[in-house]
Design a protein around this motif. Structure first.
Motif, PDB file in Angstrom:
ATOM      1  N   CYS A  47       2.364   1.997  -3.655  1.00  0.00           N
ATOM      2  CA  CYS A  47       1.277   2.116  -4.360  1.00  0.00           C
ATOM      3  C   CYS A  47       1.321   3.777  -4.013  1.00  0.00           C
ATOM      4  CB  CYS A  47      -0.134   1.579  -3.943  1.00  0.00           C
ATOM      5  SG  CYS A  47      -1.256   1.760  -5.505  1.00  0.00           S
TER       6      CYS A  47
ATOM      7  N   ARG B 194       1.466   6.423  -6.844  1.00  0.00           N
ATOM      8  CA  ARG B 194       0.750   7.268  -7.843  1.00  0.00           C
ATOM      9  C   ARG B 194       1.204   8.532  -7.662  1.00  0.00           C
ATOM     10  NH1 ARG B 194      -3.019   5.171  -4.344  1.00  0.00           N
ATOM     11  NH2 ARG B 194      -4.582   3.843  -5.602  1.00  0.00           N
TER      12      ARG B 194
ATOM     13  N   HIS C 248       1.155  -0.768   0.033  1.00  0.00           N
ATOM     14  CA  HIS C 248      -0.106   0.483   0.242  1.00  0.00           C
ATOM     15  C   HIS C 248       0.753   1.281   0.289  1.00  0.00           C
ATOM     16  CE1 HIS C 248      -4.039   2.498   0.560  1.00  0.00           C
ATOM     17  NE2 HIS C 248      -3.014   2.798   1.370  1.00  0.00           N
TER      18      HIS C 248
END
Length: 136
Positions: A80, A84, A77
């Protein structure tokens, strides 16, 4: 006195001895049965303790596995979110680059068509845009 003698005789009668012996034998049998039951109970308790310990160990392994999966998920996470953020930054840089290239292309067209006033204003706009992007 005779009743005492009869009572004493009845105590020493063979049938009484048999009753007492039978009672003693049955109590010994009961003790043996109780011992057997107690042994079975102790054995089953030991088995249950062993099974309980095995279950406890399995549960610890499961908890450890869940903890590892949770940590891996959190790491994924986090990566990620970083991707982004980097993607947003690349998109922003790409948009700014396209905008500058567009202005440069318009400046070249204005110079080719000898429209120097338009070329000067576009050049000034490009300088302001570059300065603004550098400040950010």
């Amino acid at each position: 006195m005779k009743s005492f003698y009869v009572a004493m005789k009845s105590l020493h009668s063979p049938s009484k001895h048999r009753c007492i012996a039978t009672a003693m034998k049955s109590s010994q049998r009961n003790k043996k049965l109780r011992r057997k039951k107690l042994k079975r109970l102790n054995a089953s308790m030991r088995r249950l303790k062993v099974e309980t310990n095995e279950i406890r160990k399995e549960q610890e392994i499961i908890k450890r596995g869940q903890r590892e999966v949770r940590e891996k998920f959190e790491a994924i996470h986090y990566e990620c979110e970083q991707l982004r953020t980097e993607t947003d930054l690349i998109i922003k840089q790409s948009r700014n680059t396209r905008l500058r290239l567009g202005l440069m292309f318009q400046i070249l067209r204005a110079r080719e068509s000898n429209d120097f006033n338009k070329a000067a204003s576009l050049t000034q706009l490009l300088r302001e845009l570059v300065a603004k992007q550098n400040n950010q």
